[in-house]
Design a protein around this motif. Structure first.
Motif, PDB file in Angstrom:
ATOM      1  N   THR A 295       0.799  -0.775  -0.003  1.00  0.00           N
ATOM      2  CA  THR A 295      -0.504   0.375  -0.040  1.00  0.00           C
ATOM      3  C   THR A 295       1.131   1.363   0.090  1.00  0.00           C
ATOM      4  O   THR A 295       2.200   0.715   0.533  1.00  0.00           O
ATOM      5  N   LEU A 296       0.222   2.365  -0.389  1.00  0.00           N
ATOM      6  CA  LEU A 296       0.671   3.385  -0.196  1.00  0.00           C
ATOM      7  C   LEU A 296       0.880   4.007   0.837  1.00  0.00           C
ATOM      8  O   LEU A 296       2.469   4.680   1.488  1.00  0.00           O
ATOM      9  N   LYS A 297       0.253   4.177   1.871  1.00  0.00           N
ATOM     10  CA  LYS A 297       0.443   4.569   2.951  1.00  0.00           C
ATOM     11  C   LYS A 297       1.794   3.417   3.713  1.00  0.00           C
ATOM     12  O   LYS A 297       2.425   4.464   4.595  1.00  0.00           O
ATOM     13  N   GLY A 298       2.112   2.502   3.507  1.00  0.00           N
ATOM     14  CA  GLY A 298       2.678   1.799   4.413  1.00  0.00           C
ATOM     15  C   GLY A 298       3.888   2.408   4.190  1.00  0.00           C
ATOM     16  O   GLY A 298       4.668   3.133   4.373  1.00  0.00           O
ATOM     17  N   ALA A 299       4.217   2.491   2.053  1.00  0.00           N
ATOM     18  CA  ALA A 299       5.360   3.451   1.721  1.00  0.00           C
ATOM     19  C   ALA A 299       5.928   4.125   2.306  1.00  0.00           C
ATOM     20  O   ALA A 299       6.755   4.566   3.324  1.00  0.00           O
ATOM     21  N   GLU A 300       4.439   5.393   2.551  1.00  0.00           N
ATOM     22  CA  GLU A 300       4.365   6.134   3.154  1.00  0.00           C
ATOM     23  C   GLU A 300       5.555   6.684   4.973  1.00  0.00           C
ATOM     24  O   GLU A 300       5.906   7.740   5.456  1.00  0.00           O
ATOM     25  N   ARG A 301       3.884   5.923   5.248  1.00  0.00           N
ATOM     26  CA  ARG A 301       5.014   5.488   6.885  1.00  0.00           C
ATOM     27  C   ARG A 301       6.362   5.408   7.074  1.00  0.00           C
ATOM     28  O   ARG A 301       7.476   5.472   8.266  1.00  0.00           O
ATOM     29  N   PHE A 302       6.810   3.801   6.031  1.00  0.00           N
ATOM     30  CA  PHE A 302       8.593   4.158   6.063  1.00  0.00           C
ATOM     31  C   PHE A 302       9.254   5.082   5.462  1.00  0.00           C
ATOM     32  O   PHE A 302      10.177   5.435   6.522  1.00  0.00           O
ATOM     33  N   MET A 303       8.742   5.942   4.653  1.00  0.00           N
ATOM     34  CA  MET A 303       9.694   7.394   4.850  1.00  0.00           C
ATOM     35  C   MET A 303       9.851   8.706   6.270  1.00  0.00           C
ATOM     36  O   MET A 303      10.607   8.558   6.556  1.00  0.00           O
ATOM     37  N   ASN A 304       8.155   8.652   6.778  1.00  0.00           N
ATOM     38  CA  ASN A 304       8.179   9.491   7.786  1.00  0.00           C
ATOM     39  C   ASN A 304       9.072   8.574   8.624  1.00  0.00           C
ATOM     40  O   ASN A 304       9.890   9.749  10.212  1.00  0.00           O
ATOM     41  N   ALA A 305       9.372   7.152   8.352  1.00  0.00           N
ATOM     42  CA  ALA A 305      10.433   6.861   9.659  1.00  0.00           C
ATOM     43  C   ALA A 305      11.635   6.978   9.771  1.00  0.00           C
ATOM     44  O   ALA A 305      11.798   6.899  10.402  1.00  0.00           O
ATOM     45  N   GLU A 306      11.915   7.073   8.669  1.00  0.00           N
ATOM     46  CA  GLU A 306      13.335   7.652   7.818  1.00  0.00           C
ATOM     47  C   GLU A 306      13.624   8.351   7.849  1.00  0.00           C
ATOM     48  O   GLU A 306      14.712   9.198   7.560  1.00  0.00           O
ATOM     49  N   GLY A 307      12.384   9.654   8.294  1.00  0.00           N
ATOM     50  CA  GLY A 307      12.581  11.121   8.491  1.00  0.00           C
ATOM     51  C   GLY A 307      12.929  11.728   7.342  1.00  0.00           C
ATOM     52  O   GLY A 307      12.973  13.191   7.414  1.00  0.00           O
ATOM     53  N   TYR A 308      11.603  11.211   6.556  1.00  0.00           N
ATOM     54  CA  TYR A 308      11.695  12.601   5.138  1.00  0.00           C
ATOM     55  C   TYR A 308      10.813  13.163   4.930  1.00  0.00           C
ATOM     56  O   TYR A 308       9.698  12.257   5.874  1.00  0.00           O
ATOM     57  N   ASN A 309      10.348  14.038   4.528  1.00  0.00           N
ATOM     58  CA  ASN A 309       8.712  14.480   3.885  1.00  0.00           C
ATOM     59  C   ASN A 309       9.098  15.036   3.119  1.00  0.00           C
ATOM     60  O   ASN A 309       9.613  14.850   1.939  1.00  0.00           O
ATOM     61  N   ARG A 310       7.804  14.563   2.586  1.00  0.00           N
ATOM     62  CA  ARG A 310       7.031  14.173   1.780  1.00  0.00           C
ATOM     63  C   ARG A 310       6.804  15.643   0.320  1.00  0.00           C
ATOM     64  O   ARG A 310       6.923  17.758   1.730  1.00  0.00           O
ATOM     65  N   ILE A 311       7.304  16.415  -0.177  1.00  0.00           N
ATOM     66  CA  ILE A 311       7.510  17.752  -0.597  1.00  0.00           C
ATOM     67  C   ILE A 311       6.373  17.489  -2.164  1.00  0.00           C
ATOM     68  O   ILE A 311       6.226  16.441  -2.289  1.00  0.00           O
TER      69      ILE A 311
END
Length: 56
Positions: free
Chosen positions: A40-56
């Protein structure tokens, strides 16, 4: 439909992209040092946020 979401952490870029695999469509999350597949996209976004990345 946009299939790529861009993320940023300091000077490092990352992204989440929708790809086709042999088991169906998956979301590939890519950071400067890691990559991981998600159902899921939600899971991928959670992973990115946990790694310290923010959506631009």
């Amino acid at each position: 439909m946009n299939t790529t979401s861009n993320f940023k952490k300091g000077n490092n870029d990352g992204y989440v992209e929708l790809i086709n695999t042999t088991v169906g469509k998956r979301h590939l999350a890519v950071t400067a040092v890691k990559s991981k597949l998600f159902k899921t996209l939600k899971g991928a976004e959670r992973f990115m946020n946990a790694e310290g990345y923010n959506r631009i």
